[in-house]
Each structure stands twice: as structure tokens, then as C-alpha cells.
Design a protein around this motif. Structure first.
Motif, PDB file in Angstrom:
ATOM      1  N   ALA A  63      16.687   5.509  58.710  1.00 60.33           N
ATOM      2  CA  ALA A  63      15.820   4.930  59.720  1.00 60.33           C
ATOM      3  C   ALA A  63      14.795   5.985  60.089  1.00 60.33           C
ATOM      4  O   ALA A  63      15.149   7.151  60.222  1.00 60.33           O
ATOM      5  CB  ALA A  63      16.633   4.518  60.939  1.00 60.33           C
ATOM      6  N   PRO A  64      13.571   5.645  60.235  1.00 62.14           N
ATOM      7  CA  PRO A  64      13.046   4.311  59.979  1.00 62.14           C
ATOM      8  C   PRO A  64      12.979   4.028  58.485  1.00 62.14           C
ATOM      9  O   PRO A  64      12.763   4.918  57.683  1.00 62.14           O
ATOM     10  CB  PRO A  64      11.660   4.345  60.598  1.00 62.14           C
ATOM     11  CG  PRO A  64      11.253   5.778  60.565  1.00 62.14           C
ATOM     12  CD  PRO A  64      12.528   6.561  60.718  1.00 62.14           C
ATOM     13  N   ARG A  65      13.182   2.767  58.158  1.00 62.97           N
ATOM     14  CA  ARG A  65      13.150   2.329  56.773  1.00 62.97           C
ATOM     15  C   ARG A  65      12.486   0.972  56.724  1.00 62.97           C
ATOM     16  O   ARG A  65      12.778   0.100  57.494  1.00 62.97           O
ATOM     17  CB  ARG A  65      14.583   2.228  56.236  1.00 62.97           C
ATOM     18  CG  ARG A  65      14.689   2.064  54.764  1.00 62.97           C
ATOM     19  CD  ARG A  65      14.837   0.649  54.224  1.00 62.97           C
ATOM     20  NE  ARG A  65      15.493  -0.334  55.039  1.00 62.97           N
ATOM     21  CZ  ARG A  65      15.005  -1.582  55.199  1.00 62.97           C
ATOM     22  NH1 ARG A  65      13.911  -1.958  54.637  1.00 62.97           N
ATOM     23  NH2 ARG A  65      15.645  -2.452  55.939  1.00 62.97           N
ATOM     24  N   PHE A  66      11.536   0.837  55.812  1.00 61.46           N
ATOM     25  CA  PHE A  66      10.833  -0.425  55.634  1.00 61.46           C
ATOM     26  C   PHE A  66      10.753  -0.736  54.145  1.00 61.46           C
ATOM     27  O   PHE A  66      10.643   0.167  53.332  1.00 61.46           O
ATOM     28  CB  PHE A  66       9.397  -0.347  56.188  1.00 61.46           C
ATOM     29  CG  PHE A  66       9.354  -0.078  57.654  1.00 61.46           C
ATOM     30  CD1 PHE A  66       9.418  -1.130  58.559  1.00 61.46           C
ATOM     31  CD2 PHE A  66       9.271   1.208  58.143  1.00 61.46           C
ATOM     32  CE1 PHE A  66       9.392  -0.892  59.918  1.00 61.46           C
ATOM     33  CE2 PHE A  66       9.237   1.455  59.499  1.00 61.46           C
ATOM     34  CZ  PHE A  66       9.297   0.399  60.383  1.00 61.46           C
ATOM     35  N   SER A  67      10.802  -2.006  53.829  1.00 58.93           N
ATOM     36  CA  SER A  67      10.629  -2.431  52.444  1.00 58.93           C
ATOM     37  C   SER A  67       9.411  -3.331  52.352  1.00 58.93           C
ATOM     38  O   SER A  67       9.164  -4.158  53.214  1.00 58.93           O
ATOM     39  CB  SER A  67      11.857  -3.203  51.955  1.00 58.93           C
ATOM     40  OG  SER A  67      12.955  -2.348  51.841  1.00 58.93           O
ATOM     41  N   VAL A  68       8.672  -3.121  51.288  1.00 56.28           N
ATOM     42  CA  VAL A  68       7.556  -4.001  50.946  1.00 56.28           C
ATOM     43  C   VAL A  68       7.849  -4.466  49.531  1.00 56.28           C
ATOM     44  O   VAL A  68       7.790  -3.676  48.585  1.00 56.28           O
ATOM     45  CB  VAL A  68       6.198  -3.271  51.025  1.00 56.28           C
ATOM     46  CG1 VAL A  68       5.080  -4.202  50.612  1.00 56.28           C
ATOM     47  CG2 VAL A  68       5.969  -2.703  52.415  1.00 56.28           C
ATOM     48  N   GLY A  69       8.247  -5.726  49.411  1.00 53.15           N
ATOM     49  CA  GLY A  69       8.707  -6.212  48.122  1.00 53.15           C
ATOM     50  C   GLY A  69       9.970  -5.472  47.758  1.00 53.15           C
ATOM     51  O   GLY A  69      10.911  -5.411  48.542  1.00 53.15           O
ATOM     52  N   ASP A  70       9.988  -4.880  46.578  1.00 53.15           N
ATOM     53  CA  ASP A  70      11.148  -4.111  46.137  1.00 53.15           C
ATOM     54  C   ASP A  70      11.005  -2.620  46.401  1.00 53.15           C
ATOM     55  O   ASP A  70      11.876  -1.837  46.039  1.00 53.15           O
ATOM     56  CB  ASP A  70      11.387  -4.340  44.637  1.00 53.15           C
ATOM     57  CG  ASP A  70      11.877  -5.749  44.349  1.00 53.15           C
ATOM     58  OD1 ASP A  70      12.515  -6.340  45.238  1.00 53.15           O
ATOM     59  OD2 ASP A  70      11.626  -6.240  43.234  1.00 53.15           O
ATOM     60  N   GLU A  71       9.890  -2.224  47.013  1.00 54.65           N
ATOM     61  CA  GLU A  71       9.647  -0.801  47.255  1.00 54.65           C
ATOM     62  C   GLU A  71      10.092  -0.422  48.661  1.00 54.65           C
ATOM     63  O   GLU A  71       9.741  -1.070  49.641  1.00 54.65           O
ATOM     64  CB  GLU A  71       8.162  -0.480  47.081  1.00 54.65           C
ATOM     65  CG  GLU A  71       7.868   0.987  47.063  1.00 54.65           C
ATOM     66  CD  GLU A  71       6.428   1.291  46.660  1.00 54.65           C
ATOM     67  OE1 GLU A  71       6.093   2.466  46.605  1.00 54.65           O
ATOM     68  OE2 GLU A  71       5.655   0.349  46.413  1.00 54.65           O
ATOM     69  N   MET A  72      10.899   0.651  48.768  1.00 54.98           N
ATOM     70  CA  MET A  72      11.442   1.093  50.034  1.00 54.98           C
ATOM     71  C   MET A  72      10.721   2.353  50.500  1.00 54.98           C
ATOM     72  O   MET A  72      10.427   3.250  49.711  1.00 54.98           O
ATOM     73  CB  MET A  72      12.938   1.394  49.884  1.00 54.98           C
ATOM     74  CG  MET A  72      13.588   1.821  51.164  1.00 54.98           C
ATOM     75  SD  MET A  72      15.379   2.187  51.099  1.00 54.98           S
ATOM     76  CE  MET A  72      15.828   2.134  49.410  1.00 54.98           C
TER      77      MET A  72
END
Length: 79
Positions: A63-72
Motif C-alpha cells: 500500500a499504496p497499490r493501484f492497478s491499471v489493467g494488468d499493470e500494478m
């Protein structure tokens, strides 16, 4: 959300106690009673569980962690 992120990852303050969370929310202009009431709703709790289960299935961490599509993206330096 930015008030919480700033408190945790920029200011390095402890938000594990309810008092710390309350202070940040109030100082950011939130209606504390309204936020707490929303947090008690079953739909909100169910959504949180679903998000946690999805993260476990995707082997996500941090954390913090965000995903955009399959990219983290992990870490405040990448926000």
C-alpha cells in the motif's frame, strides 16, 4: 483520500488508532458521523471484502497499490 495518503506516506503518522483516523478525516473536512455511518453499511463491508479477495487472487500486496489493467503500481513515489 489524499489526506489519508499524505498522513500515512508523507507525514508518516500512525493511523492505526481510531483517534488518528478521526483527526485526519475531520481536518480534511469530512463529516465524521456520516463517514462512520457509511462504514457500517453491509454493502460497504461486502465491497471491501470483495476488493480484498480480488487482491489476494491477483497476488497483490503493498500500500499504496493501484492497478491499471494488468499493470500494478506500488509505492507513493509512483502515484
Amino acid at each position: 483520500m489524499s489526506a489519508v495518503f499524505t498522513t500515512l506516506w508523507v507525514d508518516g503518522k500512525d493511523m492505526t488508532a481510531p483517534e488518528g483516523v478521526n483527526e485526519v478525516l475531520v481536518s480534511a473536512g469530512f463529516d465524521l458521523a456520516a463517514v462512520l455511518a457509511i462504514c457500517e453499511k453491509d454493502a460497504v463491508k461486502d465491497r471491501l471484502k470483495a476488493i480484498a479477495n480480488e487482491a489476494i487472487e491477483r497476488h497483490e500486496f503493498g500500500a499504496p497499490r493501484f492497478s491499471v489493467g494488468d499493470e500494478m503500481f506500488v509505492g507513493q513515489d509512483r502515484l
